[in-house]
Write a protein that holds these residues in place. Structure first.
Motif, PDB file in Angstrom:
ATOM      1  N   ALA A 110       0.770  -1.259  -0.033  1.00 37.68           N
ATOM      2  CA  ALA A 110       0.028  -0.017  -0.061  1.00 37.68           C
ATOM      3  C   ALA A 110       0.980   1.324   0.173  1.00 37.68           C
ATOM      4  N   GLU A 111       1.722   1.334   0.761  1.00 38.63           N
ATOM      5  CA  GLU A 111       2.702   2.452   0.821  1.00 38.63           C
ATOM      6  C   GLU A 111       3.544   2.421  -0.470  1.00 38.63           C
ATOM      7  N   ALA A 112       3.850   1.541  -1.416  1.00 39.54           N
ATOM      8  CA  ALA A 112       4.606   1.501  -2.417  1.00 39.54           C
ATOM      9  C   ALA A 112       3.546   1.974  -3.450  1.00 39.54           C
ATOM     10  N   LYS A 113       2.360   1.616  -3.436  1.00 37.64           N
ATOM     11  CA  LYS A 113       1.194   2.111  -4.356  1.00 37.64           C
ATOM     12  C   LYS A 113       0.936   3.322  -4.274  1.00 37.64           C
ATOM     13  N   LYS A 114       0.850   4.147  -3.180  1.00 38.10           N
ATOM     14  CA  LYS A 114       0.845   5.630  -2.713  1.00 38.10           C
ATOM     15  C   LYS A 114       1.839   6.006  -3.384  1.00 38.10           C
ATOM     16  N   ALA A 115       3.273   5.955  -3.215  1.00 43.96           N
ATOM     17  CA  ALA A 115       4.553   6.649  -3.726  1.00 43.96           C
ATOM     18  C   ALA A 115       4.310   6.408  -5.350  1.00 43.96           C
ATOM     19  N   TYR A 116       3.773   5.225  -5.842  1.00 41.66           N
ATOM     20  CA  TYR A 116       3.703   5.320  -7.227  1.00 41.66           C
ATOM     21  C   TYR A 116       2.608   6.350  -7.735  1.00 41.66           C
ATOM     22  N   GLU A 117       1.573   6.482  -7.172  1.00 47.67           N
ATOM     23  CA  GLU A 117       0.356   7.293  -7.545  1.00 47.67           C
ATOM     24  C   GLU A 117       0.828   8.869  -7.426  1.00 47.67           C
ATOM     25  N   LYS A 151       9.612  -0.231  -3.313  1.00 50.06           N
ATOM     26  CA  LYS A 151       9.491  -0.528  -1.948  1.00 50.06           C
ATOM     27  C   LYS A 151      11.050  -0.574  -1.439  1.00 50.06           C
ATOM     28  N   GLN A 152      12.116  -0.951  -2.370  1.00 47.70           N
ATOM     29  CA  GLN A 152      13.473  -0.869  -1.920  1.00 47.70           C
ATOM     30  C   GLN A 152      13.989   0.534  -1.691  1.00 47.70           C
ATOM     31  N   ASN A 153      13.373   1.686  -2.458  1.00 53.69           N
ATOM     32  CA  ASN A 153      13.791   2.997  -2.285  1.00 53.69           C
ATOM     33  C   ASN A 153      13.087   3.616  -1.160  1.00 53.69           C
ATOM     34  N   LEU A 154      11.943   3.079  -0.781  1.00 55.84           N
ATOM     35  CA  LEU A 154      11.253   3.538   0.499  1.00 55.84           C
ATOM     36  C   LEU A 154      11.890   3.007   1.679  1.00 55.84           C
ATOM     37  N   LYS A 155      12.145   1.842   1.437  1.00 55.84           N
ATOM     38  CA  LYS A 155      12.912   1.105   2.743  1.00 55.84           C
ATOM     39  C   LYS A 155      14.266   1.943   2.918  1.00 55.84           C
ATOM     40  N   MET A 156      15.183   2.226   1.868  1.00 55.26           N
ATOM     41  CA  MET A 156      16.230   3.053   2.319  1.00 55.26           C
ATOM     42  C   MET A 156      16.114   4.477   2.626  1.00 55.26           C
TER      43      MET A 156
END
Length: 273
Positions: free
Chosen positions: A115-122, A244-249
């Motif tokens: 969900a976090e990744a999808k939000k960043a994508y949008e 997801k990897q970018n958000l994790k970092m």
């Protein structure tokens, strides 16, 4: 100790795993395994595995690891571990290793949801645009007359056999480096080729070829387009893991910065003038 021949295989460290039990050599009764060699390769920045190396390179790499092992044994036998400089260096190494292992564990604890990744994508869809592209082949010759003769042959070829005929002519007549691949240039965008070539390629539909020679500084081209892809937004499924990897970092960096500031606020620090 001379540099390993694998130094040019890559700059980024990569954790590549191999079965630990694969013994490649025995040095004074001690085994040298694939895992040992891979560890040295990784430390040198290799982005490949020992098994994927050519046979002659494998031998050179293994020999250099053996030499390194022998020099290590020589150093230990010399009593270097009792040396003051060695002990000081070891303490520094322990601290660095402790930090590296601890930070890796902290990074592993951070989770990013779909969900976090999808939000960043949008929120950043503009960053995931794939430009218009074509998958094309070409035949490069020196003269316009040669190009026209090739086009004449293609004009006589049934549409169902056109691609095969183009590949055949590319292999036998093209002077370009893609000749052995039937003229295949892969997929490219407008700005990846010189303008006259791009203009001609993007003007074609899939399955069409240029009816006039295309002149560039390289010579005369006959171009065949296999596939044409319109500009589009890259699907979320293709970039989800990267996001997801970018958000994790990002989360990790924020966490470490906050922790460092908190520790700094509580520590007794005295700056010397």
């Amino acid at each position: 100790m001379k540099k390993l021949v694998i130094a040019g295989l890559g700059a980024a460290a990569l954790a590549l795993s191999l079965p630990a039990a694969d013994t490649l050599a025995t040095v004074n009764g001690h085994k040298v395994t694939k895992a040992d060699v891979q560890e040295v390769m990784n430390a040198m920045g290799a982005r490949t595995t020992y098994d994927s190396l050519p046979v002659d390179v494998k031998k050179k790499v293994l020999d250099q690891v053996i030499e390194q092992r022998l020099l290590q044994e020589k150093a230990i036998k010399s009593g270097i571990e009792k040396d003051k400089e060695y002990k000081e260096a070891l303490e520094k190494l322990k601290k660095k290793l402790a930090l590296d292992v601890w930070m890796k564990k902290e990074l592993d604890r951070i989770k990013v949801t779909d969900a976090e990744a999808k939000k960043a994508y949008e929120e950043h869809k503009n960053a995931f645009q794939r430009p218009e592209s074509v998958h094309a082949r070409h035949i490069l010759v020196k003269t316009e007359a040669e190009a026209k003769a090739i086009i004449a042959e293609l004009n006589k070829t049934p549409k169902s056999k056109l691609k095969a005929k183009f590949e055949e002519l590319a292999k036998s007549k093209s002077t370009g480096p893609s000749a052995s691949r039937g003229g295949d240039l892969g997929t490219f965008g407008r700005k990846q080729m010189v303008k006259p070539f791009s203009d001609a390629a993007f003007a074609l539909k899939a399955g069409e070829y240029t009816k006039k020679p295309v002149k560039t500084q390289f010579g005369y081209h006959v171009i065949y387009v296999e596939e044409k892809m319109p500009a589009q937004t890259i699907p979320f499924s293709e970039v989800k893991e990267r996001i997801k990897q970018n958000l994790k970092m990002e989360k990790f960096k924020t966490k470490m910065q906050k922790l460092a500031q908190d520790l700094k606020a509580k520590a007794k620090i005295k700056y010397n003038k």
